[in-house]
Write a protein that holds these residues in place. Structure first.
Motif, PDB file in Angstrom:
ATOM      1  N   LYS A  15       0.834  -1.202   0.000  1.00  0.00           N
ATOM      2  CA  LYS A  15       0.000   0.000   0.000  1.00  0.00           C
ATOM      3  C   LYS A  15       0.867   1.250   0.000  1.00  0.00           C
ATOM      4  O   LYS A  15       0.490   2.283  -0.573  1.00  0.00           O
ATOM      5  CB  LYS A  15      -0.961   0.003   1.190  1.00  0.00           C
ATOM      6  CG  LYS A  15      -0.367   0.209   2.574  1.00  0.00           C
ATOM      7  CD  LYS A  15      -1.447   0.129   3.642  1.00  0.00           C
ATOM      8  CE  LYS A  15      -0.909   0.405   5.043  1.00  0.00           C
ATOM      9  NZ  LYS A  15      -0.591   1.817   5.255  1.00  0.00           N
ATOM     10  N   SER A  16       2.030   1.185   0.628  1.00  0.00           N
ATOM     11  CA  SER A  16       2.926   2.337   0.639  1.00  0.00           C
ATOM     12  C   SER A  16       3.398   2.679  -0.764  1.00  0.00           C
ATOM     13  O   SER A  16       3.419   3.847  -1.168  1.00  0.00           O
ATOM     14  CB  SER A  16       4.133   2.066   1.546  1.00  0.00           C
ATOM     15  OG  SER A  16       3.736   1.883   2.880  1.00  0.00           O
ATOM     16  N   ILE A  17       3.777   1.660  -1.520  1.00  0.00           N
ATOM     17  CA  ILE A  17       4.237   1.886  -2.893  1.00  0.00           C
ATOM     18  C   ILE A  17       3.075   2.275  -3.793  1.00  0.00           C
ATOM     19  O   ILE A  17       3.175   3.215  -4.603  1.00  0.00           O
ATOM     20  CB  ILE A  17       4.950   0.628  -3.419  1.00  0.00           C
ATOM     21  CG1 ILE A  17       6.271   0.422  -2.681  1.00  0.00           C
ATOM     22  CG2 ILE A  17       5.178   0.732  -4.925  1.00  0.00           C
ATOM     23  CD1 ILE A  17       7.016  -0.838  -3.070  1.00  0.00           C
ATOM     24  N   LEU A  18       1.947   1.572  -3.664  1.00  0.00           N
ATOM     25  CA  LEU A  18       0.798   1.870  -4.518  1.00  0.00           C
ATOM     26  C   LEU A  18       0.339   3.311  -4.355  1.00  0.00           C
ATOM     27  O   LEU A  18       0.090   4.012  -5.349  1.00  0.00           O
ATOM     28  CB  LEU A  18      -0.355   0.922  -4.199  1.00  0.00           C
ATOM     29  CG  LEU A  18      -0.366  -0.424  -4.917  1.00  0.00           C
ATOM     30  CD1 LEU A  18      -1.476  -1.305  -4.371  1.00  0.00           C
ATOM     31  CD2 LEU A  18      -0.554  -0.234  -6.429  1.00  0.00           C
ATOM     32  N   ASN A  19       0.200   3.766  -3.108  1.00  0.00           N
ATOM     33  CA  ASN A  19      -0.302   5.119  -2.911  1.00  0.00           C
ATOM     34  C   ASN A  19       0.674   6.174  -3.417  1.00  0.00           C
ATOM     35  O   ASN A  19       0.261   7.234  -3.903  1.00  0.00           O
ATOM     36  CB  ASN A  19      -0.657   5.345  -1.442  1.00  0.00           C
ATOM     37  CG  ASN A  19      -2.032   4.803  -1.099  1.00  0.00           C
ATOM     38  OD1 ASN A  19      -2.809   4.470  -1.989  1.00  0.00           O
ATOM     39  ND2 ASN A  19      -2.350   4.701   0.177  1.00  0.00           N
ATOM     40  N   ARG A  20       1.946   5.894  -3.323  1.00  0.00           N
ATOM     41  CA  ARG A  20       2.934   6.807  -3.908  1.00  0.00           C
ATOM     42  C   ARG A  20       2.807   6.826  -5.436  1.00  0.00           C
ATOM     43  O   ARG A  20       2.808   7.884  -6.066  1.00  0.00           O
ATOM     44  CB  ARG A  20       4.348   6.389  -3.476  1.00  0.00           C
ATOM     45  CG  ARG A  20       4.690   6.763  -2.037  1.00  0.00           C
ATOM     46  CD  ARG A  20       5.931   6.023  -1.542  1.00  0.00           C
ATOM     47  NE  ARG A  20       6.439   6.550  -0.283  1.00  0.00           N
ATOM     48  CZ  ARG A  20       5.921   6.266   0.917  1.00  0.00           C
ATOM     49  NH1 ARG A  20       4.867   5.465   0.995  1.00  0.00           N
ATOM     50  NH2 ARG A  20       6.444   6.783   2.011  1.00  0.00           N
TER      51      ARG A  20
END
Length: 412
Positions: A15-20
């Protein structure tokens, strides 16, 4: 009697990578000079859904207005997601107009002063109350001077600026101040935007984003979420074996450090091609570990350490008190309920081994996850050892890993 556990599969995307990546991809709404970014890898967790919904509204507003000038005031729901509020508010602040970001009371109570200070520097007017933040923007101003960015509470403020520094007409200089917290996540952001085409220079404590940075890549793959994967891996150590397909090495995520922790703890694992394989063992040892760059591992790691043969010292993460809950206090509470001696500190905890011979003597009790998904993961490890725990609020795992209870084949 415990059932033997086995898992084989691929954990959903980070989720950290996706939201970025989603924030970056939204800049193609504004200018055809940005390549349209196709993101592969996905997650159905609450935080990603909230980000997608907000950016979908933004895209529709742009399509209906054909311009980012005088877009009507719009409400965006951030739920309980810190990354959504911080990244999205800085995204909206680039756009002239009024933007209303709402969220849970607990979300708005989390430390936001550093974000508000950035708005002041950028010339963004704001109002904030218990459940919403209203921005009135004419776009970013004052970027010709270095922007002071405090990083003593969270790296997300610096990350939010970098994620939204596309297509500026002047260089943007971030002057980083304070003892860095969760620096690994800032490096994740730097690596991600650099891969997509942003030109960043580092000079001492300063990060300089060169003007006219545009997205040059047409595709980006979001790797499996290693915070979620670690929860299943730790569960496996106590209960069975697992094989994670598409394990990302190298990884952008600082939580990949759990592999080094497992080595130190003498927990057996092997990586063959893109598979990570872990086998259960009761013969593992305590750990001395600095969680400065990977604080999200703390709740599950602390419980795992309780079942080690020797004491553990987890330290370096004072930001744990600012998460969805005060994780140091709440993990200490959980360990106390199962009779594990522990000594909380301001930046972590000392944990002593549980007396496995006394597990059957533990009386039934309830534990409140306090709206914190990582506390639910930690409590699941306790429950897996036939300890009679009633986990309150187990559905909170939907914030990051809604498949969790199905993956571990357990009912909360």
């Amino acid at each position: 009697m415990k059932k033997s556990f086995h898992y084989q599969g691929t954990i959903p995307a980070s989720k950290s990578i996706l939201n970025r990546a989603l924030i970056c991809a939204s800049y193609a709404f504004e200018s055809e000079r940005h390549k349209k970014l196709i993101i592969t890898g996905d997650s159905s967790c609450d935080d990603v859904i909230k980000m997608k919904e907000a950016l979908s509204i933004l895209k529709t507003k742009f399509q209906n207005s054909s311009s980012f000038v005088n877009i009507p005031a719009t409400v965006y729901d951030c739920g309980a997601a810190g990354t959504v509020l911080r990244f999205l508010s800085l995204r909206m602040s680039r756009i002239p107009g009024t933007h209303i970001l709402k969220g849970s009371e607990r979300l708005l109570q989390r430390p936001q002063q550093d974000l508000l200070d950035l708005f002041k520097i950028l010339g963004i007017n704001y109002e904030i109350n218990k459940t919403s933040m209203t921005l009135k923007s004419e776009g970013w101003k004052n970027i010709n001077n270095p922007i002071l960015v405090q990083r003593g509470v969270s790296s997300q403020f610096a990350s939010g600026l970098l994620l939204n520094a596309w297509a500026l007409t002047e260089d943007l200089t971030l002057d980083m101040k304070g003892e860095p917290m969760s620096e690994g996540y800032l490096q994740m952001t730097i690596d991600l935007v650099s891969q997509l085409g942003m030109n960043i220079e580092k000079k001492g404590s300063q990060l300089i984003v060169k003007k006219n940075s545009f997205i040059t890549q047409s595709s980006y793959h979001a790797e499996s979420d290693l915070s979620s994967l670690f929860a299943v891996a730790a569960f496996s150590v106590l209960n069975g074996d697992c094989e994670f397909k598409d394990f990302p090495l190298p990884s952008l995520q600082p939580d990949v450090e759990f592999l080094d922790f497992f080595k130190k703890m003498k927990i057996p694992f092997e990586i063959i091609n893109d598979y990570l394989k872990i086998k259960t063992t009761s013969d593992f040892y305590g750990l001395e570990a600095n969680l400065k760059n990977c604080p999200d591992l703390f709740p599950v790691l602390a419980v795992l350490c309780a079942f080690a043969k020797t004491p553990s010292q987890l330290y370096g993460a004072p930001q744990l008190v600012y998460k969805e809950s005060n994780r140091i206090a709440k993990v200490s509470e959980l360990l106390n309920l199962i009779g594990v001696k522990n000594t909380p500190q301001s930046d972590g905890m000392t944990i002593f081994p549980i007396d496995r011979g006394n597990l059957t003597a533990i009386k039934s009790f309830s534990y409140d996850t306090d709206h914190d998904h990582r506390l639910a993961f930690a409590a699941a490890l306790v429950k897996s050892q036939d300890i009679p725990i009633n986990i309150l609020g187990p559905e909170v795992v939907s914030k990051s890993f809604p498949e969790f209870w199905d993956v571990i084949k357990a009912r909360p």
